[in-house]
Design a protein around this motif. Structure first.
Motif, PDB file in Angstrom:
ATOM      1  N   GLN A 108     -23.578 -49.223  36.973  1.00  0.00           N
ATOM      2  CA  GLN A 108     -23.087 -48.890  35.628  1.00  0.00           C
ATOM      3  C   GLN A 108     -22.322 -47.573  35.644  1.00  0.00           C
ATOM      4  OE1 GLN A 108     -26.502 -48.752  33.077  1.00  0.00           O
ATOM      5  NE2 GLN A 108     -26.899 -50.925  33.227  1.00  0.00           N
ATOM      6  N   LEU A 109     -22.852 -46.587  36.377  1.00  0.00           N
ATOM      7  CA  LEU A 109     -22.206 -45.273  36.411  1.00  0.00           C
ATOM      8  C   LEU A 109     -20.852 -45.309  37.105  1.00  0.00           C
ATOM      9  CD1 LEU A 109     -25.218 -42.928  37.281  1.00  0.00           C
ATOM     10  CD2 LEU A 109     -24.291 -43.492  35.025  1.00  0.00           C
ATOM     11  N   SER A 110     -20.748 -46.081  38.186  1.00  0.00           N
ATOM     12  CA  SER A 110     -19.488 -46.128  38.941  1.00  0.00           C
ATOM     13  C   SER A 110     -18.479 -47.090  38.329  1.00  0.00           C
ATOM     14  CB  SER A 110     -19.749 -46.482  40.401  1.00  0.00           C
ATOM     15  OG  SER A 110     -20.301 -47.770  40.511  1.00  0.00           O
ATOM     16  N   GLY A 111     -18.952 -47.977  37.488  1.00  0.00           N
ATOM     17  CA  GLY A 111     -18.063 -48.883  36.763  1.00  0.00           C
ATOM     18  C   GLY A 111     -17.434 -49.945  37.641  1.00  0.00           C
ATOM     19  N   GLU A 170     -23.774 -58.968  35.157  1.00  0.00           N
ATOM     20  CA  GLU A 170     -22.352 -58.950  35.474  1.00  0.00           C
ATOM     21  C   GLU A 170     -21.956 -57.676  36.219  1.00  0.00           C
ATOM     22  OE1 GLU A 170     -20.123 -59.862  31.922  1.00  0.00           O
ATOM     23  OE2 GLU A 170     -21.141 -61.780  31.683  1.00  0.00           O
ATOM     24  N   ALA A 171     -22.809 -57.283  37.148  1.00  0.00           N
ATOM     25  CA  ALA A 171     -22.559 -56.106  37.989  1.00  0.00           C
ATOM     26  C   ALA A 171     -21.901 -56.575  39.280  1.00  0.00           C
ATOM     27  CB  ALA A 171     -23.862 -55.366  38.256  1.00  0.00           C
ATOM     28  N   ALA A 172     -20.614 -56.864  39.195  1.00  0.00           N
ATOM     29  CA  ALA A 172     -19.880 -57.431  40.329  1.00  0.00           C
ATOM     30  C   ALA A 172     -19.540 -56.387  41.389  1.00  0.00           C
ATOM     31  CB  ALA A 172     -18.602 -58.098  39.831  1.00  0.00           C
ATOM     32  N   ASN A 173     -19.838 -55.124  41.129  1.00  0.00           N
ATOM     33  CA  ASN A 173     -19.485 -54.059  42.072  1.00  0.00           C
ATOM     34  C   ASN A 173     -20.637 -53.693  43.015  1.00  0.00           C
ATOM     35  OD1 ASN A 173     -21.043 -52.870  40.082  1.00  0.00           O
ATOM     36  ND2 ASN A 173     -19.877 -50.966  40.054  1.00  0.00           N
TER      37      ASN A 173
END
Length: 127
Positions: A50-53, A79-82
């Motif tokens: 979330q922090l790094s987006g 939905e944290a695709a990163n």
């Protein structure tokens, strides 16, 4: 063959911390590339994501395959695709490009290294 569950697997200090203070203390911005070393089931990884987006990347590294699978499922739901999960031993060399990280987070991990009798040279490199 199923791998034995590591002694500390499934436990996390994440529920015990104040995430606002953690966010203020970590030098993370949108687009940061972060390594969550010995991530377990990835509660910190999801937070760091979330922090790094969406333009950032979180490498979530652990030997505990079940924990990585839990993280992958949670990342899909959120939905944290990163987040990129990597099954690897944190006391050994990990296949991540040198000098590509902005931050490495190791939350409640060092005691596990001692218990595993990790090579002191590796620990010095990590620290």
């Amino acid at each position: 063959m199923d791998q034995a569950k590591p002694k500390g697997a499934g436990k996390s200090s994440f529920e015990l911390i104040d995430t606002q203070i953690l966010e203020q203390m970590l030098p993370i911005h949108k687009g940061s590339v972060i390594l969550d070393l010995a991530c377990g089931k990835g509660l910190y990884s999801l937070f760091l994501s979330q922090l790094s987006g969406p333009s950032g990347l979180v490498y979530a590294v652990d030997l505990w395959e079940e924990g990585l699978e839990i993280l992958e499922q949670d990342a899909l739901k959120k939905e944290a695709a990163n987040i990129l999960t990597i099954k690897a031993d944190a006391t050994r060399e990990i296949d991540i490009e040198a000098h590509s990280l902005d931050l490495c987070l190791m939350a409640t991990v060092l005691h596990d290294f001692k218990e595993m009798n990790a090579d002191q040279t590796v620990l010095k490199q990590v620290l």
